[in-house]
Design an enzyme around this catalytic site. Structure first.
Site, PDB file in Angstrom:
ATOM      1  N   LYS A 157       0.840  -1.201   0.000  1.00 58.61           N
ATOM      2  CA  LYS A 157       0.000   0.000   0.000  1.00 58.61           C
ATOM      3  C   LYS A 157       0.875   1.252   0.000  1.00 58.61           C
ATOM      4  O   LYS A 157       0.627   2.207  -0.741  1.00 58.61           O
ATOM      5  CB  LYS A 157      -0.937   0.001   1.214  1.00 58.61           C
ATOM      6  CG  LYS A 157      -2.068  -1.019   1.054  1.00 58.61           C
ATOM      7  CD  LYS A 157      -2.847  -1.247   2.337  1.00 58.61           C
ATOM      8  CE  LYS A 157      -3.838  -2.396   2.140  1.00 58.61           C
ATOM      9  NZ  LYS A 157      -4.545  -2.801   3.358  1.00 58.61           N
ATOM     10  N   GLN A 191      -4.561  -1.684   9.723  1.00 55.78           N
ATOM     11  CA  GLN A 191      -4.465  -3.005   9.084  1.00 55.78           C
ATOM     12  C   GLN A 191      -4.996  -4.095  10.022  1.00 55.78           C
ATOM     13  O   GLN A 191      -4.607  -4.181  11.181  1.00 55.78           O
ATOM     14  CB  GLN A 191      -2.999  -3.286   8.703  1.00 55.78           C
ATOM     15  CG  GLN A 191      -2.794  -4.580   7.944  1.00 55.78           C
ATOM     16  CD  GLN A 191      -3.436  -4.587   6.555  1.00 55.78           C
ATOM     17  OE1 GLN A 191      -3.340  -3.627   5.802  1.00 55.78           O
ATOM     18  NE2 GLN A 191      -4.119  -5.681   6.225  1.00 55.78           N
ATOM     19  N   ASP A 202     -10.823   2.793   4.039  1.00 59.32           N
ATOM     20  CA  ASP A 202     -11.085   1.347   3.873  1.00 59.32           C
ATOM     21  C   ASP A 202     -12.574   1.093   3.631  1.00 59.32           C
ATOM     22  O   ASP A 202     -12.961   0.018   3.185  1.00 59.32           O
ATOM     23  CB  ASP A 202     -10.649   0.580   5.133  1.00 59.32           C
ATOM     24  CG  ASP A 202      -9.379  -0.232   4.901  1.00 59.32           C
ATOM     25  OD1 ASP A 202      -9.049  -0.486   3.717  1.00 59.32           O
ATOM     26  OD2 ASP A 202      -8.727  -0.601   5.889  1.00 59.32           O
TER      27      ASP A 202
END
Ligand code: NAP
Length: 294
Positions: free
Chosen positions: A52, A96, A119
């Site tokens: 990412k 995460q 997200d």
């Protein structure tokens, strides 16, 4: 049969994002800034976060990686989230998953400011998605919508079967495909481990989207001739002959299923590259919406 090349589509969309970033730079506008929070040393999570951050650099975003040991408490992590919520430099951030068992993923997710929820996992984002309002879409389903769009796959009026009902893939996917929106308007069936006679359901699918985490679960006799098959599954299957000691397997028996399909995604190189691209798109949306109520 056409193989859907997720890597190619991801590169093309990332090129477009890079152009927008370079235009923003020359216009003196804010450069999008994504932060990622990584707790512990899980191998998979390390790789995802590293990818990412690398993708951010490729398109010209700023990125910040915040690492914490798995001894961090929930209270400390909530403080980190609050700092990121308040930091005007950061446009969007992700925490995460998975988190250590001592920390409630639900409480952390709820603490994220929905305006920075790139997200797309916050209930506010998911609620807006359901209501067909502008918002951050969960990255993997969003990536799949972009793949269907790129290949101009007709969805309207088609029968779509989604296998798997997780909060991050299957359930939002089923909602997106059913919405009254561009490249959606499907009649959707959402299947899961309690579905009876699964094969009778999957054989109805013009578009079959599989997110189970069960390597090669979908066999050729479960797929209708001419179907579009999207394989989300990524399972590391041990293989001593490979340098990494494993191979990545999808949920679809690709060799057997592909000849029956009109379109199919491979694993790797199908859905995977699109997930990160969606995160970048969401971060760009965050900076563009900055300061506006949405
Ligand atoms: P998950 O949370 O484990 O959910 C799996 C789903 O599959 C559950 O809804 C489960 O049903 C259903 N299921 C399990 N066995 C089944 C069976 N025999 N028949 C029908 N349904 C069954 O999985 P996830 O997080 O959605 O991930 C799925 C896969 O996608 C994994 O391999 C993951 O690594 C991969 N993934 C890839 C990406 C990417 O970017 N490529 C992103 C996210 C996930 P119940 O609800 O009844 O238990």
């Amino acid at each position: 049969m056409q193989i859907i090349d997720g890597k190619k589509v991801a590169e093309s969309i990332q090129d477009q994002i890079a152009q927008v970033v370079s235009w923003r730079k020359s216009a003196g506008k804010k450069i999008p800034h994504l932060a990622a929070v990584l707790v512990g040393n899980d191998g998979g999570s390390e790789t995802y976060v590293k990818n990412k951050v690398a993708a951010c650099q490729r398109v010209g975003f700023r990125s910040t990686l915040l690492r914490f040991p798995d001894t961090i408490t929930e209270g400390e992590l909530l403080n980190v989230v609050e700092d990121l919520n308040q930091n005007p430099e950061i446009d969007g951030f992700i925490v995460q998953l998975p988190l250590p068992k001592t920390i409630s993923e639900e409480r952390i997710n709820l603490a994220i400011d929905p305006r920075k929820d790139v997200d797309g996992f916050h209930p506010v984002s998911l609620g807006k998605m359901m209501l067909n309002q502008p918002t951050f879409l969960p990255a993997t389903p969003y990536g799949i919508m972009q793949l269907l769009d790129f290949y101009q796959i007709k969805t309207e009026g088609k029968k779509c079967v989604v296998m798997g009902r997780s909060n991050i893939v299957g359930t939002p996917m089923s909602i997106l495909m059913a919405r009254n929106a561009h490249n959606a308007n499907c009649t959707v069936t959402l299947t899961h481990s309690r579905t009876q006679n699964l094969k009778a359901e999957t054989l109805q699918a013009d578009i079959l989207i599989v997110a189970l985490g069960k390597p090669e679960f979908v066999k050729a006799d479960m797929v209708k001739e001419g179907a579009v098959v999207i394989d989300v599954g990524t399972t590391r299957v041990p293989d001593a002959s490979k340098p990494k000691g494993f191979v990545l397997k999808g949920d679809v028996d690709f060799e057997a299923v592909a000849p029956k399909c009109s379109f199919i995604t491979p694993v790797p190189g199908g859905v995977g590259p699109m997930t990160i691209t969606s995160l970048l798109k969401n971060t760009l949306l965050a900076v563009e919406m900055n300061g506006e109520a949405f």
